[in-house]
Design a protein around this motif. Structure first.
Motif, short mmCIF file in Angstrom:
data_model
loop_
_atom_site.label_atom_id
_atom_site.label_comp_id
_atom_site.label_asym_id
_atom_site.label_seq_id
_atom_site.Cartn_x
_atom_site.Cartn_y
_atom_site.Cartn_z
N ASN A 218 20.93 14.20 1.57
CA ASN A 218 19.89 13.53 2.34
C ASN A 218 19.67 14.23 3.67
O ASN A 218 18.54 14.43 4.13
N LYS B 268 25.69 12.56 -1.51
CA LYS B 268 24.32 12.04 -1.31
C LYS B 268 23.96 12.06 0.18
O LYS B 268 22.82 12.41 0.55
N ASP B 269 24.92 11.68 1.04
CA ASP B 269 24.65 11.75 2.48
C ASP B 269 24.35 13.18 2.91
O ASP B 269 23.43 13.44 3.69
N TYR B 270 25.14 14.11 2.38
CA TYR B 270 24.94 15.51 2.73
C TYR B 270 23.57 16.01 2.27
O TYR B 270 22.84 16.68 3.01
N ASN C 164 29.04 9.55 -2.99
CA ASN C 164 28.31 8.96 -1.85
C ASN C 164 28.24 9.95 -0.69
O ASN C 164 27.21 10.05 0.00
N THR C 165 29.32 10.68 -0.47
CA THR C 165 29.32 11.70 0.58
C THR C 165 28.35 12.82 0.25
O THR C 165 27.63 13.34 1.12
N THR D 282 23.70 9.54 11.78
CA THR D 282 24.40 8.49 11.04
C THR D 282 25.01 9.03 9.75
O THR D 282 26.16 8.75 9.41
N GLN D 283 24.21 9.81 9.05
CA GLN D 283 24.72 10.40 7.81
C GLN D 283 25.86 11.38 8.09
O GLN D 283 26.85 11.43 7.35
N ASN E 119 29.08 9.56 8.72
CA ASN E 119 29.69 9.12 7.46
C ASN E 119 30.45 10.26 6.79
O ASN E 119 31.56 10.08 6.28
#
Length: 350
Positions: free
Chosen positions: A220, A216-218, A213-214, A188-189, A192
């Motif tokens: 995570n 943070k996804d990376y 935000n990207t 999911t991440q 995104n």
């Protein structure tokens, strides 16, 4: 309106204005006659034809590619010749319209005065023509350079996308067999991040919020892979969200910090991201990571590989010129700091 049509409109309006102004000045002293109208219109027509002929000489013999001293000397000589020809044309026009007075018009002082006045009119025309020519060439050069910069920027983007995608896929692959639940979260991440990466082909800059935000996804996703070996801290001031930055730029820096800093340490380390507004109305971004900066490290090109930091520097220069800055340095014996300064607006490309 194209340049050719604009040229002729200005030529006709300019020399028509010359005739009208002279007729107006004559009207202040005496009544205007048809003969005077015909004489001044004919002289204006000669100015139009002769200046157009001078323009053809400029273009045919490529005078604008000459050195300045050579161009100046040839132009002044041409203007002097045109001044003499124009004075001769005045004699002929006055003779045709019956206004020629040989006793007065052929006096040396009168002839010299006519040549000088004609020279001044031609000089003014040349100055306007040169100014337009150089401004037009400068504008074309700017458009050409902007196009070249756009091509280079797109080339840099095409280098960044595969590098990022393959690293992210490797992170997902590591989780598939070990923990399917975390793998789903990672997918999911990743989706995104990949969706966001597609924006690079459409936008030169994006909102800072979308970029962080990207990131943070990376991070995570990387935290799932590194587990306790990776610690992440954020220190982001609210004013940072008023800025726009190039897409994937901060993510590329963080990715380099992971690849060349954290992954090379048995115990892992820390990634700390600080973002604040500077005194000069710019965005200051600092990425601090565990490790030490060495030659050929942190994305610097080595044996034809590694584009992260070099691409970041080139993208900043193409988009912001000298208004942005980049630096990377060791902080003590345990950390590396990468710092960006990005202006609020005022991009160099259109």
């Amino acid at each position: 309106m194209n340049r050719k049509r604009l040229y002729w409109v200005l030529q006709i309006l300019g020399w028509s204005g010359y005739a009208l102004i002279n007729l107006f000045l004559v009207s202040l002293d005496r009544r205007i006659t048809l003969i005077q109208i015909g004489a001044y219109v004919s002289l204006a027509l000669f100015f139009l034809v002769s200046t157009h002929g001078l323009r053809l000489v400029f273009k045919k013999y490529d005078w604008f590619n000459l050195g300045f001293p050579n161009l100046l000397a040839r132009t002044l000589l041409a203007l002097m010749i045109l001044g003499v020809l124009n004075t001769g044309a005045q004699f002929i026009i006055n003779w045709i319209f019956g206004t020629l007075n040989p006793e007065t018009d052929f006096r040396w002082i009168v002839v010299s005065g006519n040549i000088f006045v004609s020279f001044i009119y031609y000089l003014l025309w040349v100055m306007v023509y040169f100014l337009y020519h150089f401004l037009d060439n400068y504008n074309q050069s700017l458009k050409y350079q902007a196009k070249i910069n756009e091509i280079q920027l797109n080339h840099l983007k095409s280098q960044l996308n595969p590098h990022f995608i393959f690293n992210a896929l490797n992170s997902v692959r590591a989780l598939v067999d070990e923990d399917p639940g975390k793998a789903k979260l990672a997918i999911t991440q990743l989706s995104n991040i990949l969706r966001f990466s597609l924006m690079m082909d459409r936008k030169r800059t994006i909102d800072f919020e979308s970029e962080i935000n990207t990131v943070k996804d990376y991070l995570n996703l990387e935290t799932i892979r590194f587990e306790e070996r990776l610690k992440v801290k954020y220190d982001i001031e609210p004013s940072a969200f008023d800025f726009k930055i190039p897409p994937m730029m901060l993510q590329t820096i963080v990715e380099n910090a992971i690849k060349h800093g954290i992954s090379n340490r048995v115990r892992g380390g820390l990634i700390e991201i600080k973002c604040r507004e500077g005194l000069a109305d710019d965005l200051i971004v600092q990425v601090k990571n565990s490790g030490q900066l060495r030659n050929n490290a942190f994305g610097r090109k080595r044996d034809g590989e590694g584009h992260g930091i070099s691409n970041t520097i080139q993208r900043l220069k193409l988009i912001y010129g000298e208004k942005a800055s980049f630096k990377i340095y060791n902080s003590g014996n345990d950390f590396v700091i990468t710092e960006l300064k990005i202006p609020k607006q005022n991009l160099t490309l259109g």
